[in-house]
Scaffold this motif. Structure first.
Motif, PDB file in Angstrom:
ATOM      1  N   THR A  49       0.779  -1.237   0.000  1.00 24.79           N
ATOM      2  CA  THR A  49       0.000   0.000   0.000  1.00 24.79           C
ATOM      3  C   THR A  49       0.812   1.291   0.000  1.00 24.79           C
ATOM      4  N   GLY A  50       2.068   1.250   0.388  1.00 21.52           N
ATOM      5  CA  GLY A  50       2.791   2.500   0.571  1.00 21.52           C
ATOM      6  C   GLY A  50       2.414   3.217   1.849  1.00 21.52           C
ATOM      7  N   TYR A  51       1.594   2.592   2.665  1.00 19.12           N
ATOM      8  CA  TYR A  51       1.264   3.038   4.027  1.00 19.12           C
ATOM      9  C   TYR A  51       0.321   4.238   4.124  1.00 19.12           C
ATOM     10  N   HIS A  52       0.171   5.020   3.052  1.00 24.91           N
ATOM     11  CA  HIS A  52      -0.594   6.264   3.175  1.00 24.91           C
ATOM     12  C   HIS A  52      -2.000   6.004   3.714  1.00 24.91           C
ATOM     13  N   ASN A  53      -2.707   5.064   3.089  1.00 25.79           N
ATOM     14  CA  ASN A  53      -4.085   4.810   3.526  1.00 25.79           C
ATOM     15  C   ASN A  53      -4.138   4.066   4.857  1.00 25.79           C
ATOM     16  N   ILE A  54      -3.097   3.322   5.173  1.00 28.16           N
ATOM     17  CA  ILE A  54      -3.048   2.666   6.489  1.00 28.16           C
ATOM     18  C   ILE A  54      -2.995   3.733   7.581  1.00 28.16           C
ATOM     19  N   VAL A  55      -2.142   4.730   7.370  1.00 28.20           N
ATOM     20  CA  VAL A  55      -2.015   5.805   8.362  1.00 28.20           C
ATOM     21  C   VAL A  55      -3.338   6.564   8.486  1.00 28.20           C
ATOM     22  N   LYS A  56      -3.959   6.862   7.332  1.00 27.18           N
ATOM     23  CA  LYS A  56      -5.266   7.534   7.353  1.00 27.18           C
ATOM     24  C   LYS A  56      -6.303   6.693   8.106  1.00 27.18           C
ATOM     25  N   ALA A  57      -6.301   5.395   7.833  1.00 28.12           N
ATOM     26  CA  ALA A  57      -7.264   4.490   8.475  1.00 28.12           C
ATOM     27  C   ALA A  57      -7.049   4.456   9.986  1.00 28.12           C
ATOM     28  N   ILE A  58      -5.798   4.419  10.406  1.00 31.79           N
ATOM     29  CA  ILE A  58      -5.534   4.345  11.847  1.00 31.79           C
ATOM     30  C   ILE A  58      -5.971   5.640  12.537  1.00 31.79           C
ATOM     31  N   ALA A  59      -5.700   6.778  11.902  1.00 32.80           N
ATOM     32  CA  ALA A  59      -6.136   8.045  12.503  1.00 32.80           C
ATOM     33  C   ALA A  59      -7.666   8.071  12.630  1.00 32.80           C
ATOM     34  N   ALA A  60      -8.351   7.610  11.587  1.00 33.73           N
ATOM     35  CA  ALA A  60      -9.819   7.583  11.627  1.00 33.73           C
ATOM     36  C   ALA A  60     -10.312   6.543  12.638  1.00 33.73           C
ATOM     37  N   GLY A  61      -9.654   5.396  12.673  1.00 35.47           N
ATOM     38  CA  GLY A  61     -10.036   4.342  13.623  1.00 35.47           C
ATOM     39  C   GLY A  61      -9.837   4.808  15.060  1.00 35.47           C
ATOM     40  N   ALA A  62      -8.785   5.586  15.281  1.00 34.12           N
ATOM     41  CA  ALA A  62      -8.522   6.108  16.626  1.00 34.12           C
ATOM     42  C   ALA A  62      -9.667   7.015  17.074  1.00 34.12           C
ATOM     43  N   ARG A  63     -10.092   7.892  16.171  1.00 36.33           N
ATOM     44  CA  ARG A  63     -11.215   8.792  16.515  1.00 36.33           C
ATOM     45  C   ARG A  63     -12.491   7.975  16.755  1.00 36.33           C
ATOM     46  N   ALA A  64     -12.704   6.980  15.921  1.00 39.27           N
ATOM     47  CA  ALA A  64     -13.918   6.158  16.064  1.00 39.27           C
ATOM     48  C   ALA A  64     -13.885   5.358  17.366  1.00 39.27           C
ATOM     49  N   MET A  65     -12.695   4.900  17.779  1.00 41.17           N
ATOM     50  CA  MET A  65     -12.592   4.164  19.052  1.00 41.17           C
ATOM     51  C   MET A  65     -12.987   5.061  20.220  1.00 41.17           C
ATOM     52  N   ALA A  66     -12.637   6.352  20.119  1.00 41.89           N
ATOM     53  CA  ALA A  66     -12.984   7.281  21.204  1.00 41.89           C
ATOM     54  C   ALA A  66     -14.490   7.479  21.279  1.00 41.89           C
ATOM     55  N   GLN A  67     -15.135   7.431  20.113  1.00 46.75           N
ATOM     56  CA  GLN A  67     -16.581   7.680  20.080  1.00 46.75           C
ATOM     57  C   GLN A  67     -17.404   6.423  20.343  1.00 46.75           C
ATOM     58  N   ALA A  68     -16.777   5.255  20.187  1.00 41.17           N
ATOM     59  CA  ALA A  68     -17.543   4.009  20.263  1.00 41.17           C
ATOM     60  C   ALA A  68     -18.286   3.829  21.579  1.00 41.17           C
ATOM     61  N   PRO A  69     -17.640   4.099  22.735  1.00 39.10           N
ATOM     62  CA  PRO A  69     -18.388   3.909  23.985  1.00 39.10           C
ATOM     63  C   PRO A  69     -19.584   4.838  24.072  1.00 39.10           C
ATOM     64  N   LEU A  70     -19.404   6.097  23.535  1.00 41.03           N
ATOM     65  CA  LEU A  70     -20.508   7.051  23.570  1.00 41.03           C
ATOM     66  C   LEU A  70     -21.667   6.540  22.722  1.00 41.03           C
ATOM     67  N   ARG A  71     -21.292   6.003  21.524  1.00 43.81           N
ATOM     68  CA  ARG A  71     -22.329   5.467  20.644  1.00 43.81           C
ATOM     69  C   ARG A  71     -23.095   4.353  21.340  1.00 43.81           C
ATOM     70  N   GLN A  72     -22.295   3.455  21.992  1.00 46.75           N
ATOM     71  CA  GLN A  72     -22.944   2.323  22.648  1.00 46.75           C
ATOM     72  C   GLN A  72     -23.855   2.809  23.783  1.00 46.75           C
ATOM     73  N   ALA A  73     -23.347   3.826  24.520  1.00 42.41           N
ATOM     74  CA  ALA A  73     -24.127   4.326  25.636  1.00 42.41           C
ATOM     75  C   ALA A  73     -25.428   4.960  25.156  1.00 42.41           C
ATOM     76  N   ALA A  74     -25.341   5.581  23.933  1.00 41.93           N
ATOM     77  CA  ALA A  74     -26.524   6.267  23.417  1.00 41.93           C
ATOM     78  C   ALA A  74     -27.561   5.285  22.890  1.00 41.93           C
ATOM     79  N   GLU A  75     -27.145   4.063  22.571  1.00 41.21           N
ATOM     80  CA  GLU A  75     -28.071   3.100  21.991  1.00 41.21           C
ATOM     81  C   GLU A  75     -28.998   2.484  23.050  1.00 41.21           C
TER      82      GLU A  75
END
Ligand code: FES
Ligand code: FES
Length: 164
Positions: free
Chosen positions: A138-164
């Motif tokens: 891949t050349g890592y570019h999209n891996i790095v993008k994915a990890i940054a996005a995944g990191a943000r999503a991990m922070a929001q996941a408990p909130l999402r679960q709590a809201a459900e």
């Protein structure tokens, strides 16, 4: 032969194994958890990364017997039923893979990195933390993008679960 017991993806497992069995062999050959890959014989590629008591380790560098009583999580244990882990979903959404061979190790490393560094981890840190994971496509570019996005999503996941 030697007896070993551990918890893998929340399930207790016990087996009689050759004492020389590596954790990655135990996972793939005894437990048939083949999502953990072997991409080298020099401990360099990171395709074999799993979590051992919550921390990322290269499963080719540790004997299964050393994991006696431990909790191991593999890529197969990351999703919540049919719901992908936020980091898995981010890799899919941001095209963080091509052939996919490195992906299980990348994702296990990424989850550990977010657990240690937090959800606002920057690109430089992500690239530095990936030095033990090789991707030949891949050349890592999209891996790095994915990890940054995944990191943000991990922070929001408990909130999402709590809201459900
Ligand atoms: S198979 Fe473990 S680092 Fe390559
Ligand atoms: S996607 Fe092919 S090795 Fe990384």
């Amino acid at each position: 032969m030697a007896a070993v017991s551990m918890t893998v993806n929340g399930r207790s497992v016990t087996a009689d194994i050759d004492p020389r069995t590596l954790l990655v062999q135990f996972l793939r050959e005894d437990l048939r958890l083949t999502g953990t890959h072997v991409g080298c014989d020099t401990s360099q590629c990171g395709a074999c990364v799993v979590h051992l008591d919550g921390k990322a380790v290269k499963a080719c560098t540790i004997l299964a017997l050393q994991c006696e009583g431990a909790h191991v999580t593999t890529i197969e244990g990351l999703a919540n039923g049919t719901e992908l882990h936020p980091m898995q979903a981010a890799f899919r959404e941001h095209h963080g893979l091509q052939c996919g061979f490195c992906t299980p190790g990348m994702i296990m490393t990424a989850v550990d990195l977010v657990n240690r560094k937090g959800s606002d981890v920057d690109e430089h840190t992500i690239r530095h933390e990936l030095e033990g994971n090789l991707c030949r496509c891949t050349g890592y570019h999209n891996i790095v993008k994915a990890i940054a996005a995944g990191a943000r999503a991990m922070a929001q996941a408990p909130l999402r679960q709590a809201a459900e």
